[in-house]
Design a protein around this motif. Structure first.
Motif, PDB file in Angstrom:
ATOM      1  N   MET A  43     -59.439  49.422 -16.195  1.00 55.86           N
ATOM      2  CA  MET A  43     -58.509  50.313 -16.871  1.00 55.86           C
ATOM      3  C   MET A  43     -57.188  50.440 -16.116  1.00 55.86           C
ATOM      4  O   MET A  43     -56.115  50.463 -16.714  1.00 55.86           O
ATOM      5  CB  MET A  43     -59.174  51.679 -17.053  1.00 55.86           C
ATOM      6  N   VAL A  44     -57.280  50.522 -14.786  1.00 60.58           N
ATOM      7  CA  VAL A  44     -56.074  50.677 -13.972  1.00 60.58           C
ATOM      8  C   VAL A  44     -55.170  49.457 -14.111  1.00 60.58           C
ATOM      9  O   VAL A  44     -53.949  49.582 -14.303  1.00 60.58           O
ATOM     10  CB  VAL A  44     -56.451  50.911 -12.496  1.00 60.58           C
ATOM     11  N   LEU A  45     -55.751  48.268 -14.033  1.00 63.22           N
ATOM     12  CA  LEU A  45     -54.952  47.049 -14.114  1.00 63.22           C
ATOM     13  C   LEU A  45     -54.350  46.869 -15.502  1.00 63.22           C
ATOM     14  O   LEU A  45     -53.180  46.489 -15.643  1.00 63.22           O
ATOM     15  CB  LEU A  45     -55.812  45.840 -13.754  1.00 63.22           C
ATOM     16  N   ARG A  46     -55.121  47.156 -16.523  1.00 63.00           N
ATOM     17  CA  ARG A  46     -54.579  47.034 -17.878  1.00 63.00           C
ATOM     18  C   ARG A  46     -53.487  48.071 -18.118  1.00 63.00           C
ATOM     19  O   ARG A  46     -52.479  47.787 -18.782  1.00 63.00           O
ATOM     20  CB  ARG A  46     -55.704  47.189 -18.907  1.00 63.00           C
ATOM     21  N   GLY A  47     -53.676  49.254 -17.587  1.00 62.30           N
ATOM     22  CA  GLY A  47     -52.642  50.274 -17.711  1.00 62.30           C
ATOM     23  C   GLY A  47     -51.376  49.876 -16.984  1.00 62.30           C
ATOM     24  O   GLY A  47     -50.266  50.078 -17.481  1.00 62.30           O
ATOM     25  N   ALA A  48     -51.530  49.302 -15.796  1.00 59.53           N
ATOM     26  CA  ALA A  48     -50.370  48.839 -15.033  1.00 59.53           C
ATOM     27  C   ALA A  48     -49.638  47.731 -15.772  1.00 59.53           C
ATOM     28  O   ALA A  48     -48.405  47.664 -15.752  1.00 59.53           O
ATOM     29  CB  ALA A  48     -50.815  48.356 -13.656  1.00 59.53           C
ATOM     30  N   ASP A  49     -50.396  46.887 -16.450  1.00 58.27           N
ATOM     31  CA  ASP A  49     -49.771  45.798 -17.203  1.00 58.27           C
ATOM     32  C   ASP A  49     -48.957  46.341 -18.380  1.00 58.27           C
ATOM     33  O   ASP A  49     -47.869  45.831 -18.681  1.00 58.27           O
ATOM     34  CB  ASP A  49     -50.842  44.825 -17.691  1.00 58.27           C
ATOM     35  N   LEU A  90     -51.554  43.594  -3.588  1.00 55.67           N
ATOM     36  CA  LEU A  90     -52.898  44.155  -3.518  1.00 55.67           C
ATOM     37  C   LEU A  90     -53.268  44.388  -2.057  1.00 55.67           C
ATOM     38  O   LEU A  90     -53.167  43.482  -1.228  1.00 55.67           O
ATOM     39  CB  LEU A  90     -53.901  43.220  -4.177  1.00 55.67           C
ATOM     40  N   VAL A  91     -53.701  45.619  -1.755  1.00 56.31           N
ATOM     41  CA  VAL A  91     -54.128  45.973  -0.401  1.00 56.31           C
ATOM     42  C   VAL A  91     -55.620  46.287  -0.438  1.00 56.31           C
ATOM     43  O   VAL A  91     -56.053  47.204  -1.153  1.00 56.31           O
ATOM     44  CB  VAL A  91     -53.346  47.190   0.134  1.00 56.31           C
ATOM     45  N   HIS A  92     -56.394  45.543   0.330  1.00 54.19           N
ATOM     46  CA  HIS A  92     -57.847  45.752   0.332  1.00 54.19           C
ATOM     47  C   HIS A  92     -58.215  47.046   1.049  1.00 54.19           C
ATOM     48  O   HIS A  92     -57.694  47.373   2.120  1.00 54.19           O
ATOM     49  CB  HIS A  92     -58.553  44.583   1.025  1.00 54.19           C
ATOM     50  N   CYS A  93     -59.132  47.801   0.446  1.00 56.28           N
ATOM     51  CA  CYS A  93     -59.681  49.021   1.039  1.00 56.28           C
ATOM     52  C   CYS A  93     -61.196  48.979   0.900  1.00 56.28           C
ATOM     53  O   CYS A  93     -61.716  48.690  -0.181  1.00 56.28           O
ATOM     54  CB  CYS A  93     -59.138  50.274   0.340  1.00 56.28           C
ATOM     55  N   ASP A 112     -42.338  47.730  -9.333  1.00 49.25           N
ATOM     56  CA  ASP A 112     -43.371  46.957  -8.643  1.00 49.25           C
ATOM     57  C   ASP A 112     -44.573  47.869  -8.385  1.00 49.25           C
ATOM     58  O   ASP A 112     -44.434  49.102  -8.363  1.00 49.25           O
ATOM     59  CB  ASP A 112     -42.857  46.425  -7.305  1.00 49.25           C
ATOM     60  N   PHE A 113     -45.725  47.269  -8.163  1.00 49.59           N
ATOM     61  CA  PHE A 113     -46.944  48.042  -7.927  1.00 49.59           C
ATOM     62  C   PHE A 113     -47.576  47.678  -6.591  1.00 49.59           C
ATOM     63  O   PHE A 113     -47.656  46.508  -6.222  1.00 49.59           O
ATOM     64  CB  PHE A 113     -47.957  47.808  -9.045  1.00 49.59           C
ATOM     65  N   LEU A 114     -47.998  48.703  -5.881  1.00 50.15           N
ATOM     66  CA  LEU A 114     -48.754  48.558  -4.650  1.00 50.15           C
ATOM     67  C   LEU A 114     -50.151  49.080  -4.966  1.00 50.15           C
ATOM     68  O   LEU A 114     -50.363  50.295  -5.077  1.00 50.15           O
ATOM     69  CB  LEU A 114     -48.090  49.370  -3.533  1.00 50.15           C
ATOM     70  N   ILE A 115     -51.098  48.170  -5.163  1.00 52.67           N
ATOM     71  CA  ILE A 115     -52.420  48.543  -5.647  1.00 52.67           C
ATOM     72  C   ILE A 115     -53.440  48.498  -4.516  1.00 52.67           C
ATOM     73  O   ILE A 115     -53.549  47.513  -3.787  1.00 52.67           O
ATOM     74  CB  ILE A 115     -52.864  47.614  -6.792  1.00 52.67           C
ATOM     75  N   PHE A 116     -54.184  49.606  -4.381  1.00 54.87           N
ATOM     76  CA  PHE A 116     -55.188  49.728  -3.324  1.00 54.87           C
ATOM     77  C   PHE A 116     -56.582  49.697  -3.942  1.00 54.87           C
ATOM     78  O   PHE A 116     -56.866  50.452  -4.879  1.00 54.87           O
ATOM     79  CB  PHE A 116     -54.990  51.033  -2.555  1.00 54.87           C
ATOM     80  N   GLY A 117     -57.446  48.835  -3.402  1.00 54.81           N
ATOM     81  CA  GLY A 117     -58.808  48.752  -3.932  1.00 54.81           C
ATOM     82  C   GLY A 117     -59.586  47.639  -3.269  1.00 54.81           C
ATOM     83  O   GLY A 117     -59.077  46.910  -2.406  1.00 54.81           O
ATOM     84  N   ARG A 118     -60.828  47.491  -3.669  1.00 57.09           N
ATOM     85  CA  ARG A 118     -61.677  46.439  -3.124  1.00 57.09           C
ATOM     86  C   ARG A 118     -61.240  45.084  -3.679  1.00 57.09           C
ATOM     87  O   ARG A 118     -61.250  44.860  -4.891  1.00 57.09           O
ATOM     88  CB  ARG A 118     -63.132  46.712  -3.482  1.00 57.09           C
ATOM     89  N   GLU A 119     -60.876  44.194  -2.789  1.00 62.75           N
ATOM     90  CA  GLU A 119     -60.332  42.900  -3.201  1.00 62.75           C
ATOM     91  C   GLU A 119     -61.319  42.122  -4.068  1.00 62.75           C
ATOM     92  O   GLU A 119     -60.931  41.438  -5.017  1.00 62.75           O
ATOM     93  CB  GLU A 119     -59.957  42.092  -1.961  1.00 62.75           C
ATOM     94  N   ASP A 149     -54.198  53.815  -7.197  1.00 59.45           N
ATOM     95  CA  ASP A 149     -55.581  53.805  -6.728  1.00 59.45           C
ATOM     96  C   ASP A 149     -56.395  53.038  -7.758  1.00 59.45           C
ATOM     97  O   ASP A 149     -56.695  53.555  -8.839  1.00 59.45           O
ATOM     98  CB  ASP A 149     -56.079  55.250  -6.586  1.00 59.45           C
ATOM     99  N   ALA A 150     -56.737  51.804  -7.436  1.00 57.48           N
ATOM    100  CA  ALA A 150     -57.415  50.938  -8.405  1.00 57.48           C
ATOM    101  C   ALA A 150     -58.859  51.327  -8.648  1.00 57.48           C
ATOM    102  O   ALA A 150     -59.463  50.915  -9.648  1.00 57.48           O
ATOM    103  CB  ALA A 150     -57.361  49.479  -7.941  1.00 57.48           C
ATOM    104  N   MET A 151     -59.445  52.145  -7.754  1.00 59.00           N
ATOM    105  CA  MET A 151     -60.870  52.419  -7.832  1.00 59.00           C
ATOM    106  C   MET A 151     -61.184  53.776  -8.451  1.00 59.00           C
ATOM    107  O   MET A 151     -62.347  54.149  -8.578  1.00 59.00           O
ATOM    108  CB  MET A 151     -61.490  52.343  -6.434  1.00 59.00           C
ATOM    109  N   GLY A 152     -60.178  54.557  -8.833  1.00 58.62           N
ATOM    110  CA  GLY A 152     -60.408  55.879  -9.397  1.00 58.62           C
ATOM    111  C   GLY A 152     -60.503  55.850 -10.911  1.00 58.62           C
ATOM    112  O   GLY A 152     -59.735  55.154 -11.579  1.00 58.62           O
TER     113      GLY A 152
END
Length: 347
Positions: A20-26, A62-65, A36-43, A10-13
């Motif tokens: 923070m989410v993206l840096r943590g995933a990296d 990346l899946v837009h929500c 692999d990562f399936l990331i949900f958030g505002r594109e 959840d990229a937006m939490g």
């Protein structure tokens, strides 16, 4: 499990999402090259940042929500009005088999409600529990429940003990965990009838390790047991009190070493030891609470954590999937008679 694994995020939490989410995933990507990562958030918010992280982008979809669950939103409102929220879509990815687990630093109540609705409960488990691990004088222990259930029956406490036992063996690697019930005293007659009923049943269970019996608050830091079982009210208070005490000691140490020139000189000699202490008690190291009892894996990261802490939450999710946690807990639940006699459960 072998082969590549997908984790939904959840990229937006979180307070510092999505950065923070993206840096943590990296950071997690470097530790787990087969994930692999399936990331949900505002594109519009996630996409430009992800474009700058070329190696992470290679292993990310990346899946837009459109929707985001706010920290202040009530769980009931989140369930009704956030069907396209990044949090819900991440949980649904686990249900649909597109991800092995999901990780979110968002609203705890909403995440629990969505996970319970979407993933359902494991057979035989009445309520989910929030579990996490923390440092002790002997290593690490797991504690549950940390806030999902303010009031618990004896049956709930027995279920928590079984799930905590599996978690301790799976994630912490403790072969034969010792399990204890938090009480106001270790004596047999202390506490109330619900605790007595749970104690009597746990004495009869054939769990790996042993049932220690009642423990007190100071046993948590001592590491008297590996699995600490309690209701969500007591567990949450104990956890927050421990976190506050750790911060208090940290501030006291900083002020002490700044109190005089001699104290500052002393710090120079003690600097390496202090660095080891900070690393050992760093809350980011123990970030990643798990919702146990669900028919799927959801990991809750602390909302105020940074990239290091979020990466550690991803580590927990990866470990649980790799170690076939759900299958192991299903097996244990099927093989153990956890029923509390009616006369006992009435307490």
């Amino acid at each position: 499990m072998s082969g590549r694994l997908t984790i939904a995020l959840d990229a937006m939490g979180g307070d510092h999402a999505p950065r923070m989410v993206l840096r943590g995933a990296d950071l997690a990507r470097k530790r787990h090259p087969d994930v692999d990562f399936l990331i949900f958030g505002r594109e519009s918010e996630v996409g430009p940042r992800l474009d700058k992280m070329k190696r992470l982008k290679q292993v990310t979809t990346l899946v837009h929500c459109d929707d985001v669950v706010s920290d202040s939103e009530k769980p009931s409102a989140a369930l009704r009005g956030s069907r396209d929220a990044s949090m819900r879509r991440a949980v649904e990815a686990v249900r649909d088999g597109r991800a092995g687990a999901c990780v979110s630093a968002g609203n705890t109540g909403a995440l629990m409600a969505m996970s319970k609705l979407v993933l359902k409960m494991l057979p035989g488990i009445e309520r989910p529990a929030i579990a996490s691990f923390f440092p002790t004088l002997r290593g690490e222990s797991v504690m549950l429940d940390l806030g999902a259930n303010v009031q618990c029956s004896a049956q709930n406490l027995v279920d928590f003990a079984v799930m905590g036992n599996v978690f301790c063996r799976t994630v912490l690697g403790t072969v034969e965990p010792a399990t204890g019930l938090i009480n106001v005293g270790s004596e047999e007659l202390k506490g109330h009838e619900t605790l007595w009923a749970a104690r009597d049943q746990l004495n009869e269970l054939d769990l790996p390790g042993r049932f220690y019996g009642f423990i007190e608050g100071d046993d948590m830091a001592k590491g008297t047991v590996d699995v600490i079982v309690t209701d969500g009210f007591t567990g949450n208070v104990a956890l927050k009190a421990s976190e506050g005490t750790a911060k208090l000691v940290s501030v006291y140490l900083q002020r002490t070493f700044k109190s005089s020139v001699f104290a500052q000189i002393g710090y120079l000699f003690a600097r390496r030891a202090m660095q080891k202490l900070r690393q050992r008690t760093d809350p980011r190291r123990y970030n990643g609470a798990i919702f146990l009892g669900l028919n799927g894996i959801t990991v809750k990261s602390h909302g105020g954590t940074d990239a290091v802490g979020f990466a550690n939450a991803i580590d927990v999710a990866v470990d649980m999937v790799r170690e076939d946690f759900l299958e192991r807990i299903r097996s244990d639940l099927a093989s153990i008679d956890r029923s509390v006699p009616a006369a006992q459960a009435a307490g």
